[in-house]
Design a protein around this motif. Structure first.
Motif, PDB file in Angstrom:
ATOM      1  N   GLY A   1       0.798  -1.210   0.000  1.00  0.00           N
ATOM      2  CA  GLY A   1       0.000   0.000   0.000  1.00  0.00           C
ATOM      3  C   GLY A   1       0.829   1.257   0.000  1.00  0.00           C
ATOM      4  N   GLU A   2       1.663   1.452   1.012  1.00  0.00           N
ATOM      5  CA  GLU A   2       2.472   2.661   1.099  1.00  0.00           C
ATOM      6  C   GLU A   2       3.684   2.617   0.168  1.00  0.00           C
ATOM      7  OE1 GLU A   2       3.462   4.126   5.010  1.00  0.00           O
ATOM      8  OE2 GLU A   2       1.745   3.078   5.870  1.00  0.00           O
ATOM      9  N   GLY A   3       4.107   1.437  -0.211  1.00  0.00           N
ATOM     10  CA  GLY A   3       5.278   1.297  -1.067  1.00  0.00           C
ATOM     11  C   GLY A   3       5.873  -0.080  -0.936  1.00  0.00           C
ATOM     12  N   ASN A   4       7.019  -0.292  -1.563  1.00  0.00           N
ATOM     13  CA  ASN A   4       7.661  -1.600  -1.523  1.00  0.00           C
ATOM     14  C   ASN A   4       8.382  -1.796  -0.192  1.00  0.00           C
ATOM     15  OD1 ASN A   4       7.292  -2.863  -4.262  1.00  0.00           O
ATOM     16  ND2 ASN A   4       8.028  -0.837  -4.842  1.00  0.00           N
ATOM     17  N   MET A   5       8.237  -2.993   0.339  1.00  0.00           N
ATOM     18  CA  MET A   5       8.831  -3.284   1.637  1.00  0.00           C
ATOM     19  C   MET A   5       9.403  -4.695   1.659  1.00  0.00           C
ATOM     20  SD  MET A   5       5.710  -4.290   4.197  1.00  0.00           S
ATOM     21  CE  MET A   5       5.103  -2.641   4.434  1.00  0.00           C
ATOM     22  N   ILE A   6      10.192  -4.965   2.669  1.00  0.00           N
ATOM     23  CA  ILE A   6      10.694  -6.320   2.904  1.00  0.00           C
ATOM     24  C   ILE A   6       9.558  -7.153   3.491  1.00  0.00           C
ATOM     25  CG2 ILE A   6      12.398  -7.717   4.134  1.00  0.00           C
ATOM     26  CD1 ILE A   6      13.754  -5.837   2.199  1.00  0.00           C
ATOM     27  N   LEU A   7       9.163  -8.202   2.772  1.00  0.00           N
ATOM     28  CA  LEU A   7       8.109  -9.083   3.275  1.00  0.00           C
ATOM     29  C   LEU A   7       8.676 -10.292   4.003  1.00  0.00           C
ATOM     30  CD1 LEU A   7       5.560  -9.080   0.307  1.00  0.00           C
ATOM     31  CD2 LEU A   7       5.551  -7.674   2.371  1.00  0.00           C
ATOM     32  N   MET A   8       9.855 -10.754   3.574  1.00  0.00           N
ATOM     33  CA  MET A   8      10.482 -11.891   4.249  1.00  0.00           C
ATOM     34  C   MET A   8      11.970 -11.944   3.931  1.00  0.00           C
ATOM     35  SD  MET A   8      10.130 -14.398   6.334  1.00  0.00           S
ATOM     36  CE  MET A   8       8.353 -14.620   6.427  1.00  0.00           C
ATOM     37  N   PRO A   9      12.829 -11.629   4.900  1.00  0.00           N
ATOM     38  CA  PRO A   9      14.266 -11.851   4.693  1.00  0.00           C
ATOM     39  C   PRO A   9      14.581 -13.316   4.963  1.00  0.00           C
ATOM     40  CG  PRO A   9      13.871 -10.705   6.772  1.00  0.00           C
ATOM     41  CD  PRO A   9      12.535 -11.020   6.192  1.00  0.00           C
ATOM     42  N   TYR A  10      15.270 -13.970   4.035  1.00  0.00           N
ATOM     43  CA  TYR A  10      15.566 -15.388   4.194  1.00  0.00           C
ATOM     44  C   TYR A  10      16.778 -15.581   5.096  1.00  0.00           C
ATOM     45  CZ  TYR A  10      12.259 -15.915   0.382  1.00  0.00           C
ATOM     46  OH  TYR A  10      11.124 -15.856  -0.397  1.00  0.00           O
ATOM     47  N   THR A  11      16.660 -16.525   6.009  1.00  0.00           N
ATOM     48  CA  THR A  11      17.672 -16.743   7.038  1.00  0.00           C
ATOM     49  C   THR A  11      19.040 -17.048   6.437  1.00  0.00           C
ATOM     50  OG1 THR A  11      15.950 -17.618   8.477  1.00  0.00           O
ATOM     51  CG2 THR A  11      18.221 -18.065   9.123  1.00  0.00           C
ATOM     52  N   GLY A  12      20.068 -16.344   6.942  1.00  0.00           N
ATOM     53  CA  GLY A  12      21.445 -16.622   6.552  1.00  0.00           C
ATOM     54  C   GLY A  12      21.931 -15.857   5.353  1.00  0.00           C
TER      55      GLY A  12
END
Length: 553
Positions: A108-119
């Motif tokens: 909605g407000e803009g692009n964001m980190i939805l899931m950083p992958y571990t490691g």
């Protein structure tokens, strides 16, 4: 006494043989001529459009549209891959790319980190879920499409980049080094009780079998005496990885899958070639309607050898094999070249695309025409409609209010706020928000839009629409209004009625902030009906034996 009947010898005149050979040659020539003629017409048309059309045309775009329209007439899996999309295709098949290792998207407000992958760099540098991306190096990305932002984050391995994000009220800057990213096929494995191991297999890209093997060995070293292999929502992938995974559980030299197509070079029988890791460990495989292709090969082969109990819902039904063919100018085509057949002899393809092309409607194999096959122990299994589980689990359904709260990002946003206020939580499997947390969520919703239509409201609206055309509508109009008044939902009461369901959804979302993808999967296993049923089998060996030896299912 059995008497052999001598068949008469039939002499075919040489002239007839030559005529038949000539006809075959003529048919082949006619087909080649038709291909050449139509390709020439297509090329001529493009040239004339470029010359005469009133506006400028983009030949690349126009030809790609034409190719894709042509391929849509065949099946959804035969695809054209132009040179500029080859990197994306390679990521799909290998799970590898170079970047920061994070899923991004627009909330909605803009692009964001939805899931950083571990490691990977995003997680190790300190980027968090819900960080809004403001700049990448010197490029302002506010308002840019997600695809452009994703491309800016990718690049050659070992190259630096700077990412500026907004987190709550703060603006933060992170320096990262891009790395080669290999997405995990096994995003989570672990023991879910003292004796039961669990492996989530989400894909079949390169090294899927190695990851499953390593997870299995690790679980056995931790004392696991039985195993749940979760193939739910797994879309499939590489055929050889499926064969290797089956080989972990069945002996060397066994047929896993056979591919049969029009050309001889695609006809092949895949057999196990190694000593299995464990051919005795009690095994339950979870499947659902989104388990497809390689996932169905694994589930189906283990079912055909009576090696595992299948729990869940009928799988997708993709029994088609694709081969990637190189084209000129670095383009590629992914072409359906064969159907696959699992050890019992059945093909699980559910849709007949040849018939679909003829009549325009999606054509599936009717139940009356599905053929029966036998497993190793003589159990009856059917072809033509995916893999059917040995025991079915109904799909978990959610209330309309739950869907609305998730779709409106209210669950996501509350979880983010919770994360900002709480530095740590308990482990994923045991964490649950408190009643006070839930009251805070209700206050958080005040003034926010989350309207929805309940099932009952929809039924009443449908009824009203139907009877409006009836002559007695005016007579019952007041009664309908009274019914509508009674069933009009109260969001406040629904928040209480569906409190346990909403609390669980909130808890799983909050867990992801602290434990990422792995934690979210682990949290979702709590009270999972399919997992609970699988555990009931694994805790009762006689139940497994009875299921795998029954002559009729």
């Amino acid at each position: 006494m059995i008497q052999k009947i001598k068949k008469p010898i039939v002499f075919i005149p040489l002239a007839l043989l030559l005529m038949l050979g000539g006809l075959a040659f003529q048919v082949k020539n006619d087909k080649l001529f038709a291909l050449a003629k139509n390709i020439d017409i297509f090329a001529t048309l493009i040239r004339e459009l470029d010359s005469y059309y009133v506006d400028e045309i983009d030949p690349d775009q126009l030809v790609t549209i034409g190719i894709n329209a042509m391929l849509e007439e065949l099946d959804p899996y035969t695809e054209y891959i132009p040179e500029e999309e080859s990197d994306d295709f390679r990521v799909l098949t290998t799970g590898e790319y170079a970047g920061i290792g994070a899923l991004i998207g627009n909330r909605g407000e803009g692009n964001m980190i939805l899931m950083p992958y571990t490691g990977f760099p995003a997680q190790s540098s300190g980027l968090k879920i819900a960080d809004y991306i403001l700049k990448i190096d010197s490029v302002d990305v506010v308002g840019k499409p997600t695809s452009e932002v994703s491309e800016l984050l990718k690049g050659p391995a070992n190259t630096p980049l700077k990412v500026v994000v907004k987190r709550d009220q703060d603006t933060l800057s992170f320096s990262l080094i891009r790395k080669k990213i290999t997405l995990k096929n096994v995003p989570f494995y672990g023991k879910i009780d003292e004796k039961t191991g669990y492996i989530k297999l989400s894909d079949f890209t390169t090294n899927a079998s190695v990851e499953v093997r390593n997870a299995l060995l690790a679980l056995k070293s931790q004392g696991a005496e039985s195993l749940i292999l979760d193939l739910r929502d797994n879309p499939g992938g590489l055929l050889n990885e499926a064969v290797e995974i089956v080989n972990l559980f069945i002996p060397k030299g066994k047929e896993v899958v056979k591919t049969i197509g029009k050309l001889q070079n695609v006809n092949y029988t895949y057999k196990t070639t190694k000593t299995p890791v464990d051919k005795e460990i009690p095994l339950v495989v979870l499947i659902n309607e989104r388990s497809a292709s390689a996932a169905e090969i694994v589930a189906g082969a283990l079912q055909d050898y009576d090696r595992a109990v299948l729990v869940g819902r009928k799988s997708f039904g993709k029994g088609l094999v694709q081969t990637t063919i190189p084209l000129t100018y670095n383009a590629q085509a992914k072409i359906t070249t064969a159907k696959y057949y699992i050890p019992s002899g059945r093909c699980i393809q559910a849709i007949d695309y040849a018939q679909t092309r003829e009549n325009g409607a999606v054509t599936t194999v009717p139940d009356s025409l599905r053929k029966a096959f036998k497993t190793a122990n003589g159990r009856t299994v059917l072809d033509g409609a995916g893999i059917e589980p040995d025991e079915k689990v109904e799909e978990v359904t959610y209330a309309p209010i739950s869907y609305t709260l998730v779709a409106g990002n209210h669950v996501f946003d509350f979880a983010t706020q919770y994360f900002y206020k709480h530095p740590a939580i308990s482990n994923p499997m045991t964490f649950a928000i408190s009643d006070q947390d839930y009251e805070d969520f209700k206050k958080f919703l005040v003034g926010k839009d989350y309207d929805y239509t309940t099932y009952t409201e929809k039924s009443v609206k449908d009824l009203e629409k139907y009877v409006e055309k009836e002559p007695y509508f005016e007579e019952i109009k007041s009664q309908l209004e009274a019914i509508k008044t009674k069933v009009n939902h109260s969001k406040e009461s629904d928040l209480e009625t569906y409190k346990p369901e909403i609390k669980k959804i909130l808890s799983e979302e909050i867990v992801s902030r602290y434990y990422f993808q792995e934690g979210m999967i682990e949290a979702g296993l709590d009270e999972d009906p399919a997992v609970e049923l699988a555990k009931s089998y694994l805790n009762n060996p006689s139940k497994i034996t009875q299921t795998l030896t029954a002559s009729v299912k």
